[in-house]
Scaffold this motif. Structure first.
Motif, PDB file in Angstrom:
ATOM      1  N   TYR A 234       0.907  -1.172   0.084  1.00 36.90           N
ATOM      2  CA  TYR A 234      -0.002  -0.129  -0.072  1.00 36.90           C
ATOM      3  C   TYR A 234       0.899   1.109   0.198  1.00 36.90           C
ATOM      4  CZ  TYR A 234      -3.400   3.502   1.395  1.00 36.90           C
ATOM      5  OH  TYR A 234      -3.984   4.933   1.455  1.00 36.90           O
ATOM      6  N   ASP A 235       0.428   2.414  -0.824  1.00 38.87           N
ATOM      7  CA  ASP A 235       1.099   3.545  -0.850  1.00 38.87           C
ATOM      8  C   ASP A 235       0.137   4.591  -0.379  1.00 38.87           C
ATOM      9  OD1 ASP A 235       2.443   5.881  -1.416  1.00 38.87           O
ATOM     10  OD2 ASP A 235       2.493   5.577  -3.529  1.00 38.87           O
ATOM     11  N   PRO A 236       0.593   5.215   0.663  1.00 35.07           N
ATOM     12  CA  PRO A 236      -0.463   6.254   1.182  1.00 35.07           C
ATOM     13  C   PRO A 236      -0.421   7.496   0.393  1.00 35.07           C
ATOM     14  CG  PRO A 236       1.421   6.145   2.780  1.00 35.07           C
ATOM     15  CD  PRO A 236       1.479   4.839   1.552  1.00 35.07           C
ATOM     16  N   GLY A 237       0.279   7.677  -0.684  1.00 40.00           N
ATOM     17  CA  GLY A 237       0.376   9.050  -1.189  1.00 40.00           C
ATOM     18  C   GLY A 237      -0.766   9.463  -1.803  1.00 40.00           C
ATOM     19  N   PRO A 238      -1.591   8.625  -2.588  1.00 37.01           N
ATOM     20  CA  PRO A 238      -2.880   9.234  -3.264  1.00 37.01           C
ATOM     21  C   PRO A 238      -3.796   9.826  -1.971  1.00 37.01           C
ATOM     22  CG  PRO A 238      -2.218   7.529  -4.077  1.00 37.01           C
ATOM     23  CD  PRO A 238      -1.188   7.384  -2.868  1.00 37.01           C
ATOM     24  N   VAL A 239      -3.769   9.186  -1.012  1.00 34.97           N
ATOM     25  CA  VAL A 239      -4.762   9.777   0.091  1.00 34.97           C
ATOM     26  C   VAL A 239      -4.092  11.019   0.779  1.00 34.97           C
ATOM     27  CG1 VAL A 239      -6.015   9.420   2.344  1.00 34.97           C
ATOM     28  CG2 VAL A 239      -5.932   7.421   0.360  1.00 34.97           C
ATOM     29  N   VAL A 240      -3.059  10.903   1.016  1.00 37.69           N
ATOM     30  CA  VAL A 240      -2.311  12.224   1.603  1.00 37.69           C
ATOM     31  C   VAL A 240      -2.300  13.329   0.716  1.00 37.69           C
ATOM     32  CG1 VAL A 240      -0.084  13.152   2.477  1.00 37.69           C
ATOM     33  CG2 VAL A 240      -0.825  10.745   3.306  1.00 37.69           C
ATOM     34  N   ASP A 241      -2.037  13.316  -0.648  1.00 37.02           N
ATOM     35  CA  ASP A 241      -1.992  14.264  -1.527  1.00 37.02           C
ATOM     36  C   ASP A 241      -3.368  14.898  -1.921  1.00 37.02           C
ATOM     37  OD1 ASP A 241       0.737  13.874  -2.049  1.00 37.02           O
ATOM     38  OD2 ASP A 241       0.308  12.638  -4.037  1.00 37.02           O
ATOM     39  N   GLY A 242      -4.394  14.166  -1.638  1.00 36.34           N
ATOM     40  CA  GLY A 242      -5.927  14.655  -1.830  1.00 36.34           C
ATOM     41  C   GLY A 242      -6.072  15.263  -0.673  1.00 36.34           C
ATOM     42  N   TRP A 271       8.932   5.637   3.621  1.00 37.52           N
ATOM     43  CA  TRP A 271       8.023   6.617   2.744  1.00 37.52           C
ATOM     44  C   TRP A 271       7.937   8.093   3.133  1.00 37.52           C
ATOM     45  CZ3 TRP A 271       3.725   9.024   4.582  1.00 37.52           C
ATOM     46  CH2 TRP A 271       2.811   9.703   3.490  1.00 37.52           C
ATOM     47  N   ARG A 272       7.862   8.262   4.452  1.00 41.28           N
ATOM     48  CA  ARG A 272       7.492   9.716   4.950  1.00 41.28           C
ATOM     49  C   ARG A 272       8.895  10.473   4.803  1.00 41.28           C
ATOM     50  NH1 ARG A 272       8.356  12.894  10.201  1.00 41.28           N
ATOM     51  NH2 ARG A 272      10.101  11.512  10.488  1.00 41.28           N
ATOM     52  N   ARG A 273      10.167   9.820   4.787  1.00 37.29           N
ATOM     53  CA  ARG A 273      11.434  10.587   4.342  1.00 37.29           C
ATOM     54  C   ARG A 273      11.408  11.086   2.881  1.00 37.29           C
ATOM     55  NH1 ARG A 273      15.998   8.157   8.267  1.00 37.29           N
ATOM     56  NH2 ARG A 273      14.880   8.367  10.397  1.00 37.29           N
ATOM     57  N   ARG A 274      11.012   9.812   2.287  1.00 41.06           N
ATOM     58  CA  ARG A 274      11.012  10.315   0.716  1.00 41.06           C
ATOM     59  C   ARG A 274      10.153  11.364   0.152  1.00 41.06           C
ATOM     60  NH1 ARG A 274      11.055   4.539   0.309  1.00 41.06           N
ATOM     61  NH2 ARG A 274       8.554   4.646  -0.122  1.00 41.06           N
ATOM     62  N   ALA A 275       8.803  11.599   1.039  1.00 42.30           N
ATOM     63  CA  ALA A 275       7.805  12.439   0.801  1.00 42.30           C
ATOM     64  C   ALA A 275       8.332  13.964   1.073  1.00 42.30           C
ATOM     65  CB  ALA A 275       6.693  12.149   1.442  1.00 42.30           C
ATOM     66  N   LEU A 276       9.058  13.930   2.107  1.00 43.44           N
ATOM     67  CA  LEU A 276       9.381  14.982   2.971  1.00 43.44           C
ATOM     68  C   LEU A 276      10.710  15.550   1.621  1.00 43.44           C
ATOM     69  CD1 LEU A 276       9.691  14.517   6.516  1.00 43.44           C
ATOM     70  CD2 LEU A 276       8.399  16.133   5.440  1.00 43.44           C
TER      71      LEU A 276
END
Length: 282
Positions: A234-242, A271-276
């Motif tokens: 699972y990738d939380p990116g889409p929900v977070v980006d929304g 994932w959190r570090r990549r997003a930051l």
């Protein structure tokens, strides 16, 4: 859109995101290996593991320098005497935050739901300056909408923040948050989102908490298995980006993120570090 020179709205949310972990063997070692001490933690309560497992892990991680909020499950506590023992044990550990839930234990004692436990805490001498309660953007499997609304209003008067159950629809989260604010509940709301979890990790966790408890959890999380059982997890990116542009906006009280790690703290932190880093590159 983010104005030139303005901080991206997700940076603060990601920087202050909290992680939820399960009180299993090896959890403390995984947290110590992968999670910075600046990340606030919550430790779930499991009927199959018992309250002591939650308290043991809370004490261990607190002693290691983390800010930890254990789940207090109402239906797992026998009576006021046991609640007093739990509170005193947490006081001795230096714990000042808790998350109060009703829980799924089949046989309840003196506390059949979260509201009754919150009331008992209110009437006691406790050290907790931050008490969290659950919110349900997509409803509850066993409670109707009117009951949920009344329950949230009553519990909010005895709490300090709300964490939503998992919801994969940012629009539904925002709509629910606006409804909650319109009800007169003005607590800060942290959006509950699964972390970056590998499907193999979810399978191991499900086996560890038992078939019955896993089934009860999954009934409350529509679509969870389908979303996790993809080739890469699972990738939380889409929900977070929304949620970009919504965190901190007027009309509701969405303020941050609460990541359900399912004990895949290594994957979630990576994932959190990549997003930051990506936000920093923009």
């Amino acid at each position: 859109m983010v104005a030139d020179g303005a901080e991206h709205p997700l940076r603060g949310a990601l920087a202050s995101a909290g992680y939820e972990v399960l009180p299993f063997r090896g959890t403390a070692e995984a947290v110590l290996a992968h999670v910075p001490r600046t990340v606030p933690l919550t430790v779930t309560a499991s009927a199959s593991k018992g309250t002591s497992a939650t308290l043991d892990l809370t004490e261990r991680l607190t002693a290691e320098g983390y800010r930890v909020a254990p789940h207090l499950s109402a239906r797992m506590l026998r009576d006021a005497a046991e609640l007093h023992e739990v509170v005193e044990r947490l006081r001795a550990a230096g714990t000042t935050s808790v998350f109060v839930v009703g829980g799924d234990a089949k046989d309840a004692g003196d506390f059949p739901d979260a509201r009754s436990l919150l009331q008992a805490l209110r009437e006691s001498d406790h050290p907790f300056t931050d008490i969290g309660i659950a919110g349900y953007p997509e409803g509850h499997a066993s409670l109707d909408a009117a009951t949920l609304e009344r329950s949230l209003t009553e519990k909010a008067a005895m709490a300090h923040h709300v964490v939503t159950q998992i919801c994969f629809d940012p629009a539904a989260i925002v709509a629910w948050a606006r409804e909650v604010a319109a009800m007169g509940v003005h607590l800060p709301v942290r959006v509950g989102v699964p972390g970056a979890v590998a499907r193999e990790k979810l399978l191991r966790i499900s086996a560890g908490i038992g078939v019955g408890e896993s089934a009860r959890f999954l009934r409350k999380q529509p679509g969870l298995l389908r979303r996790f059982f993809t080739p890469h997890g699972y990738d939380p990116g889409p929900v977070v980006d929304g949620l970009v542009g919504e965190l901190g906006s007027p009309g509701h009280h969405l303020v941050g993120l609460h990541l359900f790690t399912f004990n895949d703290v290594a994957g979630t932190e990576a994932w959190r570090r990549r997003a930051l880093r990506r936000l920093g590159d923009r």
